[in-house]
Motif scaffolding. Structure first.
Motif, mmCIF file in Angstrom:
data_model
loop_
_atom_site.group_PDB
_atom_site.id
_atom_site.type_symbol
_atom_site.label_atom_id
_atom_site.label_comp_id
_atom_site.label_asym_id
_atom_site.label_seq_id
_atom_site.Cartn_x
_atom_site.Cartn_y
_atom_site.Cartn_z
ATOM 1 N N TRP A 229 0.760 -0.992 0.232
ATOM 2 C CA TRP A 229 -0.020 -0.481 -0.311
ATOM 3 C C TRP A 229 0.822 0.648 0.108
ATOM 4 N N GLN A 230 0.398 2.409 -0.884
ATOM 5 C CA GLN A 230 0.720 3.776 -0.857
ATOM 6 C C GLN A 230 0.095 4.630 -0.417
ATOM 7 N N VAL A 231 0.566 5.603 0.352
ATOM 8 C CA VAL A 231 -0.656 6.813 0.858
ATOM 9 C C VAL A 231 -0.004 7.717 0.331
ATOM 10 N N LEU A 232 -0.798 8.897 -0.721
ATOM 11 C CA LEU A 232 -0.473 9.916 -0.949
ATOM 12 C C LEU A 232 -1.323 11.289 -0.549
ATOM 13 N N GLY A 233 -0.386 11.820 0.292
ATOM 14 C CA GLY A 233 -1.968 13.452 0.953
ATOM 15 C C GLY A 233 -1.333 14.698 -0.420
ATOM 16 N N LEU A 234 -2.229 15.432 -0.753
ATOM 17 C CA LEU A 234 -2.704 15.994 -1.682
ATOM 18 C C LEU A 234 -3.144 17.306 -0.794
ATOM 19 N N ALA A 235 -2.379 18.344 -0.653
ATOM 20 C CA ALA A 235 -2.398 19.757 0.507
ATOM 21 C C ALA A 235 -2.920 20.614 -0.369
ATOM 22 N N ILE A 236 -4.692 20.760 -0.138
ATOM 23 C CA ILE A 236 -5.077 21.909 -1.173
ATOM 24 C C ILE A 236 -4.828 23.247 0.092
ATOM 25 N N ASP A 237 -4.273 23.752 -0.204
ATOM 26 C CA ASP A 237 -3.971 24.801 1.252
ATOM 27 C C ASP A 237 -2.207 25.663 0.623
ATOM 28 N N GLN A 238 -1.747 26.543 1.253
ATOM 29 C CA GLN A 238 -0.638 27.168 0.735
ATOM 30 C C GLN A 238 0.289 26.729 1.225
ATOM 31 N N LEU B 217 -11.165 2.574 -7.096
ATOM 32 C CA LEU B 217 -11.983 1.490 -6.575
ATOM 33 C C LEU B 217 -13.246 1.948 -5.565
ATOM 34 N N HIS B 218 -12.983 3.001 -4.337
ATOM 35 C CA HIS B 218 -13.740 3.739 -3.930
ATOM 36 C C HIS B 218 -13.247 5.005 -3.671
ATOM 37 N N ARG B 219 -14.509 5.708 -3.268
ATOM 38 C CA ARG B 219 -13.777 7.212 -2.672
ATOM 39 C C ARG B 219 -14.561 7.691 -1.716
ATOM 40 N N LYS B 220 -14.918 8.558 -0.543
ATOM 41 C CA LYS B 220 -15.491 8.739 0.384
ATOM 42 C C LYS B 220 -15.037 10.059 0.857
ATOM 43 N N MET B 221 -16.529 10.763 0.647
ATOM 44 C CA MET B 221 -16.251 12.771 0.846
ATOM 45 C C MET B 221 -16.244 12.348 3.025
ATOM 46 N N GLY B 222 -15.253 13.422 3.166
ATOM 47 C CA GLY B 222 -15.624 13.562 4.492
ATOM 48 C C GLY B 222 -14.706 12.773 5.581
ATOM 49 N N GLN B 223 -14.725 12.306 6.674
ATOM 50 C CA GLN B 223 -13.487 11.780 7.482
ATOM 51 C C GLN B 223 -13.285 10.848 7.430
ATOM 52 N N VAL B 224 -12.112 10.086 7.750
ATOM 53 C CA VAL B 224 -12.051 8.197 6.958
ATOM 54 C C VAL B 224 -11.815 8.284 8.586
ATOM 55 N N THR B 225 -12.756 7.188 9.005
ATOM 56 C CA THR B 225 -13.048 6.197 9.432
ATOM 57 C C THR B 225 -11.404 5.063 9.829
ATOM 58 N N ALA B 226 -11.304 4.464 11.238
ATOM 59 C CA ALA B 226 -10.721 2.949 11.051
ATOM 60 C C ALA B 226 -11.539 2.036 10.557
ATOM 61 N N GLN B 227 -12.643 1.844 9.909
ATOM 62 C CA GLN B 227 -13.832 0.684 10.056
ATOM 63 C C GLN B 227 -13.170 1.207 8.013
ATOM 64 N N ASP B 228 -12.939 2.249 7.932
ATOM 65 C CA ASP B 228 -12.698 2.455 6.267
ATOM 66 C C ASP B 228 -11.300 1.691 6.089
ATOM 67 N N LEU B 229 -10.449 2.069 7.064
ATOM 68 C CA LEU B 229 -9.159 1.593 6.963
ATOM 69 C C LEU B 229 -9.238 0.174 6.756
ATOM 70 N N GLN B 230 -10.073 -0.240 7.414
ATOM 71 C CA GLN B 230 -9.654 -1.925 7.982
ATOM 72 C C GLN B 230 -10.478 -2.635 6.489
ATOM 73 N N LEU B 231 -11.556 -1.946 5.680
ATOM 74 C CA LEU B 231 -12.042 -2.251 4.510
ATOM 75 C C LEU B 231 -11.196 -2.423 3.388
ATOM 76 N N TRP B 232 -10.966 -0.704 3.570
ATOM 77 C CA TRP B 232 -9.411 -1.113 2.329
ATOM 78 C C TRP B 232 -8.401 -1.755 1.943
ATOM 79 N N ALA B 233 -7.625 -1.953 3.669
ATOM 80 C CA ALA B 233 -6.618 -3.098 3.368
ATOM 81 C C ALA B 233 -6.905 -3.804 2.375
ATOM 82 N N GLY B 234 -8.547 -4.921 2.720
ATOM 83 C CA GLY B 234 -8.700 -5.798 2.510
ATOM 84 C C GLY B 234 -8.719 -5.804 0.810
ATOM 85 N N LEU B 235 -8.433 -4.578 0.079
ATOM 86 C CA LEU B 235 -8.887 -4.782 -1.371
ATOM 87 C C LEU B 235 -7.793 -5.072 -2.281
ATOM 88 N N GLY B 236 -5.953 -4.263 -1.172
ATOM 89 C CA GLY B 236 -5.158 -4.146 -1.712
ATOM 90 C C GLY B 236 -4.526 -5.495 -2.137
#
Length: 192
Positions: free
Chosen positions: A113-122, A173-192
């Protein structure tokens, strides 16, 4: 022919206006319908919508400046599952979920798994933030252009945080609007 006043049925106040109980019931029904309509509209508005044609392919050709002054190419992440998180320093739910995303990266990177944060900010705000709260995963400076990228991936409102999970073949595979939960991450980890 005219009728005398005595021959007319007497009009009672109950016949003219509905009772107070009926009025409350009517108001409650109208308010309930309005609430349901508003909730439905909000649900629709804040749900991720369809990915624009070609958006996934275009994503992999992008490059972003990094807070350290370098450049980050999306193609360097191709071929493995990716959690792409759009965030900003001024967004409390974004800031709150970053440590959880960092833990996900540390735990799941060995599994590809890889994670990339894209900052919409200064850039200066992102640099200050990362000096206080360092992240193990890469961060790209997307600026306001990141909002357009998010829209192309289904975030029509431009709201934050917005997270996109892409498979190793580069497809959403999936998109989420709003704050991620531990359950989201657990579900997504199974997708990889």
């Amino acid at each position: 022919m005219t009728q005398s006043a005595e021959s007319l049925d007497p009009v009672t106040p109950d016949a003219i206006a509905p009772s107070a109980a009926r009025r409350r019931l009517l108001y409650a029904g109208v308010a309930g319908a309005a609430a349901l309509g508003g909730a439905g509209l909000a649900w629709w508005k804040f749900q991720p919508h369809a990915v624009e044609p070609g958006a996934e392919q275009a994503l992999w050709g992008l490059e972003f400046d990094t807070p350290a002054g370098g450049t980050f190419a999306m193609k360097s992440l191709a071929g493995k599952p990716l959690l792409l998180n759009f965030w900003a320093t001024w967004c409390p739910p974004c800031v709150e979920e970053l440590p959880m995303l960092n833990a996900f990266y540390r735990e799941q990177s060995a599994k590809g798994w890889q994670v990339l944060g894209l900052a919409i900010d200064q850039p200066s705000a992102v640099r200050k933030f990362l000096a206080r709260i360092p992240l193990d995963f890469p961060v790209g400076l997307a600026g306001l252009g990141g909002t357009d990228l998010g829209r192309s991936l289904g975030n029509l409102t431009g709201g934050l945080p917005f997270t996109v999970v892409l498979g190793g073949e580069g497809k959403v595979l999936h998109r989420k609007m709003g704050q991620v939960t531990a359950q989201d991450l657990q579900l997504w980890a199974g997708l990889g």
